[in-house]
Design a protein around this motif. Structure first.
Motif, PDB file in Angstrom:
ATOM      1  N   GLU A  58      18.684  32.991  -5.225  1.00 35.08           N
ATOM      2  CA  GLU A  58      17.815  33.805  -6.063  1.00 35.08           C
ATOM      3  C   GLU A  58      17.012  34.834  -5.270  1.00 35.08           C
ATOM      4  OE1 GLU A  58      17.605  30.500  -5.712  1.00 35.08           O
ATOM      5  OE2 GLU A  58      15.518  29.829  -5.478  1.00 35.08           O
TER       6      GLU A  58
ATOM      7  N   PHE B  99      31.170  36.548 -12.356  1.00 27.89           N
ATOM      8  CA  PHE B  99      31.986  35.349 -12.153  1.00 27.89           C
ATOM      9  C   PHE B  99      33.326  35.457 -12.858  1.00 27.89           C
ATOM     10  CE2 PHE B  99      27.754  34.118 -11.162  1.00 27.89           C
ATOM     11  CZ  PHE B  99      27.862  33.135 -10.197  1.00 27.89           C
TER      12      PHE B  99
ATOM     13  N   PHE C 144      25.479  33.569 -20.682  1.00 30.36           N
ATOM     14  CA  PHE C 144      24.760  32.438 -21.271  1.00 30.36           C
ATOM     15  C   PHE C 144      25.016  32.408 -22.771  1.00 30.36           C
ATOM     16  CE2 PHE C 144      21.952  33.826 -17.670  1.00 30.36           C
ATOM     17  CZ  PHE C 144      22.468  32.905 -16.783  1.00 30.36           C
TER      18      PHE C 144
ATOM     19  N   HIS D  90      23.714  30.791 -25.164  1.00 33.70           N
ATOM     20  CA  HIS D  90      22.577  30.644 -26.077  1.00 33.70           C
ATOM     21  C   HIS D  90      21.719  31.898 -26.134  1.00 33.70           C
ATOM     22  CE1 HIS D  90      21.365  29.492 -22.035  1.00 33.70           C
ATOM     23  NE2 HIS D  90      20.148  29.828 -22.355  1.00 33.70           N
TER      24      HIS D  90
ATOM     25  N   PHE E 130      18.158  39.143 -18.370  1.00 38.53           N
ATOM     26  CA  PHE E 130      17.789  37.885 -17.721  1.00 38.53           C
ATOM     27  C   PHE E 130      17.374  38.103 -16.258  1.00 38.53           C
ATOM     28  CE2 PHE E 130      18.465  33.956 -15.460  1.00 38.53           C
ATOM     29  CZ  PHE E 130      18.095  32.977 -16.348  1.00 38.53           C
TER      30      PHE E 130
ATOM     31  N   CYS F 265      13.734  37.560 -14.467  1.00 37.66           N
ATOM     32  CA  CYS F 265      13.526  36.596 -13.386  1.00 37.66           C
ATOM     33  C   CYS F 265      12.874  37.249 -12.180  1.00 37.66           C
ATOM     34  CB  CYS F 265      14.854  35.980 -12.954  1.00 37.66           C
ATOM     35  SG  CYS F 265      15.494  34.814 -14.152  1.00 37.66           S
ATOM     36  N   ARG F 266      13.111  38.563 -12.012  1.00 30.90           N
ATOM     37  CA  ARG F 266      12.551  39.238 -10.848  1.00 30.90           C
ATOM     38  C   ARG F 266      11.240  39.928 -11.189  1.00 30.90           C
ATOM     39  NH1 ARG F 266      17.544  40.334  -6.861  1.00 30.90           N
ATOM     40  NH2 ARG F 266      18.744  38.563  -7.578  1.00 30.90           N
TER      41      ARG F 266
ATOM     42  N   GLU G  60      24.478  28.465 -11.511  1.00 29.10           N
ATOM     43  CA  GLU G  60      24.686  29.306 -10.335  1.00 29.10           C
ATOM     44  C   GLU G  60      24.561  30.778 -10.711  1.00 29.10           C
ATOM     45  OE1 GLU G  60      27.676  26.424  -7.787  1.00 29.10           O
ATOM     46  OE2 GLU G  60      28.491  28.147  -8.830  1.00 29.10           O
ATOM     47  N   ALA G  61      25.126  31.128 -11.866  1.00 27.31           N
ATOM     48  CA  ALA G  61      25.033  32.512 -12.329  1.00 27.31           C
ATOM     49  C   ALA G  61      23.568  32.907 -12.462  1.00 27.31           C
ATOM     50  CB  ALA G  61      25.758  32.671 -13.660  1.00 27.31           C
ATOM     51  N   ALA G  62      22.767  32.006 -13.046  1.00 27.38           N
ATOM     52  CA  ALA G  62      21.347  32.299 -13.211  1.00 27.38           C
ATOM     53  C   ALA G  62      20.680  32.468 -11.849  1.00 27.38           C
ATOM     54  CB  ALA G  62      20.669  31.192 -14.006  1.00 27.38           C
ATOM     55  N   ALA G  63      21.067  31.642 -10.883  1.00 26.76           N
ATOM     56  CA  ALA G  63      20.467  31.734  -9.550  1.00 26.76           C
ATOM     57  C   ALA G  63      20.774  33.084  -8.917  1.00 26.76           C
ATOM     58  CB  ALA G  63      20.966  30.596  -8.660  1.00 26.76           C
ATOM     59  N   THR G  64      22.019  33.553  -9.067  1.00 26.96           N
ATOM     60  CA  THR G  64      22.341  34.854  -8.463  1.00 26.96           C
ATOM     61  C   THR G  64      21.572  35.983  -9.147  1.00 26.96           C
ATOM     62  OG1 THR G  64      24.193  35.340  -9.940  1.00 26.96           O
ATOM     63  CG2 THR G  64      24.695  34.093  -7.945  1.00 26.96           C
ATOM     64  N   LEU G  65      21.085  35.727 -10.356  1.00 25.37           N
ATOM     65  CA  LEU G  65      20.311  36.753 -11.050  1.00 25.37           C
ATOM     66  C   LEU G  65      18.827  36.679 -10.679  1.00 25.37           C
ATOM     67  CD1 LEU G  65      22.068  36.507 -14.491  1.00 25.37           C
ATOM     68  CD2 LEU G  65      22.153  38.423 -12.904  1.00 25.37           C
ATOM     69  N   GLY G  66      18.500  35.751  -9.789  1.00 22.82           N
ATOM     70  CA  GLY G  66      17.129  35.698  -9.297  1.00 22.82           C
ATOM     71  C   GLY G  66      16.286  34.597  -9.900  1.00 22.82           C
ATOM     72  N   ALA G  67      16.913  33.676 -10.659  1.00 20.88           N
ATOM     73  CA  ALA G  67      16.144  32.614 -11.297  1.00 20.88           C
ATOM     74  C   ALA G  67      15.851  31.493 -10.301  1.00 20.88           C
ATOM     75  CB  ALA G  67      16.911  32.061 -12.496  1.00 20.88           C
ATOM     76  N   THR G  68      14.593  31.070 -10.231  1.00 21.22           N
ATOM     77  CA  THR G  68      14.247  29.919  -9.404  1.00 21.22           C
ATOM     78  C   THR G  68      14.786  28.670 -10.083  1.00 21.22           C
ATOM     79  OG1 THR G  68      12.182  29.654 -10.592  1.00 21.22           O
ATOM     80  CG2 THR G  68      12.124  31.000  -8.613  1.00 21.22           C
ATOM     81  N   ARG G  69      14.755  27.558  -9.370  1.00 22.42           N
ATOM     82  CA  ARG G  69      15.308  26.324  -9.938  1.00 22.42           C
ATOM     83  C   ARG G  69      14.610  25.951 -11.239  1.00 22.42           C
ATOM     84  NH1 ARG G  69      16.933  21.686  -5.721  1.00 22.42           N
ATOM     85  NH2 ARG G  69      18.392  21.209  -7.362  1.00 22.42           N
TER      86      ARG G  69
ATOM     87  N   THR H 274      13.110  28.050 -13.332  1.00 22.36           N
ATOM     88  CA  THR H 274      13.536  28.986 -14.370  1.00 22.36           C
ATOM     89  C   THR H 274      14.941  28.639 -14.854  1.00 22.36           C
ATOM     90  OG1 THR H 274      12.232  30.679 -13.253  1.00 22.36           O
ATOM     91  CG2 THR H 274      13.755  31.423 -14.935  1.00 22.36           C
TER      92      THR H 274
ATOM     93  N   ARG I 281      15.340  28.026 -18.682  1.00 20.77           N
ATOM     94  CA  ARG I 281      15.970  29.055 -19.513  1.00 20.77           C
ATOM     95  C   ARG I 281      17.477  28.882 -19.659  1.00 20.77           C
ATOM     96  NH1 ARG I 281      14.634  34.958 -19.113  1.00 20.77           N
ATOM     97  NH2 ARG I 281      15.734  34.779 -21.089  1.00 20.77           N
ATOM     98  N   VAL I 282      18.100  28.085 -18.797  1.00 19.21           N
ATOM     99  CA  VAL I 282      19.562  27.931 -18.897  1.00 19.21           C
ATOM    100  C   VAL I 282      19.948  26.482 -19.205  1.00 19.21           C
ATOM    101  CG1 VAL I 282      21.755  28.188 -17.698  1.00 19.21           C
ATOM    102  CG2 VAL I 282      19.951  29.880 -17.367  1.00 19.21           C
TER     103      VAL I 282
END
Lengths: 356, 276, 251
Positions: A77, A85, A91, A93, A102, A106-107, B178-187, B189, B193-194
């Protein structure tokens, strides 16, 4: 190498991943605006390399520098990376626009601005009308565009694409590939693309790195790799007959692995260990030994015949193995079927010869 | 004779296969259904319908019902708060002894609730292993309080939630995380959110199960929280005690409990889990 | 159904034949005693004594709630002796089946305040139960000990707010044994059966709610002679000692 300036590498990585029964050790450099394709068979380590760049797989050794900043140990992150991917992983939902927003959210981008940004990206991708839709309601090609928009929304310096075409059917692949090419050309960063489809690599990439068994076996421009493959895998992939041997003048005596004792005549004189390659459509077949022009003529046996696009591919065995592409009319005229003996001829000028 | 019977048999079997009624399954199924429904029907048959209205409006029934609904809901909330992270730990981390921990989590499922009540008493009671210090330092004693009812219900009901959520978590494709993590989400988040939205159906199903179990809880409650109307006397306790004095009153209470649970389960399932 | 109807007279006939040849011959005779559950320990001990004194005789007990046993007797169960925990239940059997040699009150049980051995709340009387901060448990009014507790509290004019109404007397006792409650109103016999786990505190108002245990020979039982001997044993000095040791009071 030189640092700074337009030619400086955005990505400079040495990826070493060791696991039981698998090892990856590869160096990557990708310049600004450049697209590097990682090409290789299943299990070669392409996806592992990509995941290591994204921070999803820890490195056993090596480094990852993006714009000179060391992100080797940074978690996923906190890397300036966007990733698309294999099956997009939108996502389910969240709506399309929420998916794209998203990353910015997050940033730390405020909700309203993130949404604005996402809508702009969707408009660029030609998906204005789908902002409120669920990803499941979209076609494969549309999903891919959303996934790309989502990855670009975080303004990454490094864009990673994992088999971006694999989930699409052959019909839509052509148009989607063209669109993707345009989007990548406009991207102001470095791109690494993983694929097992040589066409993707040819169309989308500026450079191709062939991975086999966790190591780089060849690197170069797509045309170079296609014309002068260095392994059987790449040769089969690009559909080229590839041989290895020792050259002396314009004569190449083939090594045991390629066809012991057979001799290839090439146009220009070379010396030492070489690869020799020629495309299947450069092979002419004859029932009788041809009298005139070809310098390379071998009596071979038909091993198999299969349709190949608008032509027919004939597998031949004998002193060496050759694939020949001929027209259906020629096939009928020659009355070829497995077991039939024919003469195969290749002009010396058709044979590409380069140092091994 | 045998000759003429052949075509007939053929015709009959043809009709059977067209109708596709697997009686070997249908008969036991009907038997099972009857077994589950008949006792409830018995409650309806024996209900003192004429006196029903007056009894339903009595303060005793209202108190017990409100207490039951309140504590079951509170127990579900506590179970969500503690159980979802526990399920996550079980599903997502490989800490040593995880299998033992999972077995421990499921123990309350097989343990008689009375035993659970005894165990709670021995640990959290005024004289218990931990409760003793609580009492010494704060003067607070947990047993015989409404909080004790909730504690007893959480003990017996939370495993249902944990099991359900853990199953849902295992079913989630982790690559979305993993996709969320690559988008900058902390664990955190990623989880919020996922992961959580993706396991929402499992969480809700678990919460419904947990709530139902808490609503019907008797053994651990009476053992740990005792029985005091309005404070710790939930519907099941009221039913049990009324049964010794006035079976009719007990039947009325049972009907109320039955009606409320059926209503809530139908509403919840329709609205959230989408299964009719 | 049909089988048991046939079998019952047959058994009686066989028993009669067996005892006919000689009165001293007692082999294979059985005395059946229906008794309130609270008599389990007392009668169990007396049963062994009885069998010693009557070689060849087996005493069979059925211990359960008095009213449940009375119900069985009224519906045709066969027993020689019935001992109930209260006179009202005995009256039901007297009316429904008939009782000879009695019914007679042979023991009494009264309430006591059970407190933990260290008596942390310093409970010494019924009044103390109403004090602030004393955690008291009472039997729920739906069960017999609850009704008795209510009677003595009302007689004493003490208003007790318990922390819990327990579902039976043993549950109330357990609260005190575990130290979760400071006091409970239970029967004297229960206090004694708990050994050193709890202390009993007597209070004068306990006389307001006395459980009279009644015993009698059930009409139609197969062994009226042995039944009479059993009642004699219960009433003997030995029987009385066992009863008082268990916490019962003699009438």
């Amino acid at each position: 190498m030189s640092s700074g300036g337009p030619g400086a590498a955005v990505l400079d990585a040495h990826l070493v991943v060791r696991r039981p029964g698998f090892g990856l050790d590869v160096r990557l450099r990708v310049a600004l605006g450049q697209v590097l394709a990682l090409l290789g068979p299943n299990g070669a380590g392409k996806s592992t390399a990509l995941r290591a760049l994204a921070g999803l797989v820890p490195l056993s050794e090596g480094h990852v520098l993006v714009d000179g900043a060391d992100v080797t140990t940074a978690p996923a992150e906190r890397r300036p990376v966007g990733m698309v991917f294999q099956d997009y992983l939108l996502f389910p939902h969240l709506s399309v626009v929420e998916n794209v927003a998203f990353g910015p959210r997050c940033r730390g981008v405020p909700a309203r601005r993130a949404r604005r940004l996402a809508l702009d990206l969707l408009a660029e991708a030609g998906l204005d009308g789908y902002a409120a839709a669920r990803p499941g309601a979209l076609s494969g090609g549309q999903q891919q565009r959303v996934a790309l928009a989502r990855a670009l929304a975080v303004r990454p310096r490094l864009l990673l694409l994992d088999e971006p075409m694999a989930a699409l059917d052959a019909h839509t692949r052509v148009s989607v590939r063209t669109q993707l090419r345009r989007r990548l050309a406009a991207f102001a960063g470095a791109t690494v693309l993983v694929t097992h489809d040589p066409l993707d690599a040819m169309v989308l990439a500026d450079r191709v790195l062939v991975l086999e068994g966790g190591a780089a076996v060849q690197e170069g421009s797509p045309a170079e790799v296609a014309r002068r493959p260095r392994t059987g895998y790449v040769a089969r992939l690009v559909g080229v007959n590839l041989y290895r041997g020792r050259a002396s003048g314009t004569r190449v005596r083939l090594a045991a692995s390629s066809g012991e004792g057979a001799v290839l005549t090439v146009a220009e004189s070379v010396e030492g260990e070489v690869f020799a390659a020629f495309p299947p459509r450069a092979v002419a077949l004859y029932r009788e030994r041809p009298a005139g022009s070809p310098r390379n003529v071998w009596p071979l046996t038909v091993d198999g015949v299969e349709p190949f696009g608008d032509r027919v591919r004939v597998h031949l065995t004998g002193v060496l193995e050759v694939n020949a592409d001929i027209t259906a009319a020629a096939l009928a005229e020659l009355a070829l079927s497995p077991g039939v003996r024919v003469w195969a001829g290749v002009k010396a000028t058709e044979v590409e010869c380069y140092p091994a | 004779m045998p000759v003429s019977s052949f075509p007939e048999r053929g015709r009959r079997s043809g009709r059977l296969s067209a109708g596709r009624v697997p009686w070997l399954l249908v008969l036991p199924a009907l038997l099972g259904l009857g077994f589950l429904v008949l006792p409830l029907a018995g409650l309806l048959v024996r209900a003192p319908w004429s006196a029903l209205g007056a009894r339903l409006l009595s303060a005793g029934v209202r108190d017990a019902l409100l207490l039951s609904l309140g504590t079951a809901t509170a127990a579900t909330a506590v179970s969500l708060l503690l159980g979802v992270p526990l399920a996550w730990l079980l599903a997502r981390t490989g800490f040593p002894g995880r299998r033992v921990v999972r077995a421990l989590v499921t123990v309350p499922l097989v343990l008689p609730p009375v035993v659970g009540g005894v165990a709670l008493l021995l640990v959290l009671g005024r004289n218990g292993v931990l409760g003793r210090y609580l009492y010494e330092w704060t003067g607070y004693s947990l047993p015989f309080t409404t909080a004790a009812v909730v504690v007893a219900q959480v003990f017996v009901a939370m495993p249902f939630l944990v099991i359900s959520v853990e199953g849902a978590l295992r079913g989630v494709d982790r690559r979305y995380e993993e996709a969320a993590a690559t988008l900058g989400a902390t664990r955190w988040t990623v989880f919020r959110r996922v992961t959580l939205p993706m396991v929402a159906p499992g969480v809700l199903a678990g919460a419904v199960l947990c709530w139902s179990r808490a609503l019907g809880e008797f053994g651990a409650t009476i053992m740990f929280a005792g029985n005091f109307p309005g404070r710790t006397q939930t519907m099941p306790l009221a039913v049990y005690l009324e049964m010794q004095r006035s079976p009719e009153a007990a039947i009325v209470l049972s009907l109320v409990l039955l009606a409320v649970s059926v209503l809530v389960l139908v509403l919840l399932r329709d609205r959230w889990t989408g299964t009719p | 159904m049909r089988l048991s109807r046939l079998a019952a007279p047959l058994c009686v006939a066989l028993a009669a034949c067996a005892c006919a040849p000689g009165t001293s011959e007692q082999d294979g005779r059985t005395l059946t005693v229906f008794a309130a559950a609270s008599l389990t320990e007392v009668f169990g001990g007396l049963g062994e004594r009885f069998e010693e004194e009557h070689p060849g005789v087996t005493v069979e007990f059925s211990f359960a709630g008095s009213s449940a046993l009375a119900e069985q007797l009224v519906r045709g169960a066969s027993a020689d002796v019935f001992a109930s925990a209260d006179t009202a239940t005995m009256d039901r059997v007297v009316d429904g089946v008939g009782v000879s040699l009695g019914p007679e009150v042979f023991a009494r049980n009264t309430l006591q305040i059970a407190v933990p051995p260290d008596n942390p709340a310093g409970v010494g009387s019924l009044d103390d139960l109403a004090a602030d901060g004393v955690a008291v448990v009472l039997c729920a009014e739906e069960v017999p000990c609850g009704a008795a507790s209510r009677t003595v509290l009302e007689a004493a004019g003490v208003a007790v707010e318990p922390v819990s109404w327990e579902e039976d007397v043993k549950a109330a006792l357990t609260r005190v044994r575990l130290g979760e409650a400071d006091a409970a109103l239970v029967y004297r016999t229960d206090v004694l059966s708990a050994g050193g786990g709890v202390l009993g505190v007597d209070f004068p108002e306990s006389g307001e709610a006395v459980n009279d245990y009644a015993i009698g020979v059930v009409d139609g039982g197969p062994e009226p002679g042995l039944a009479a001997e059993w009642i004699a044993l219960v009433a003997s000095p030995e029987g009385e000692k066992v009863l008082t040791d268990a916490g019962f009071v003699l009438p």
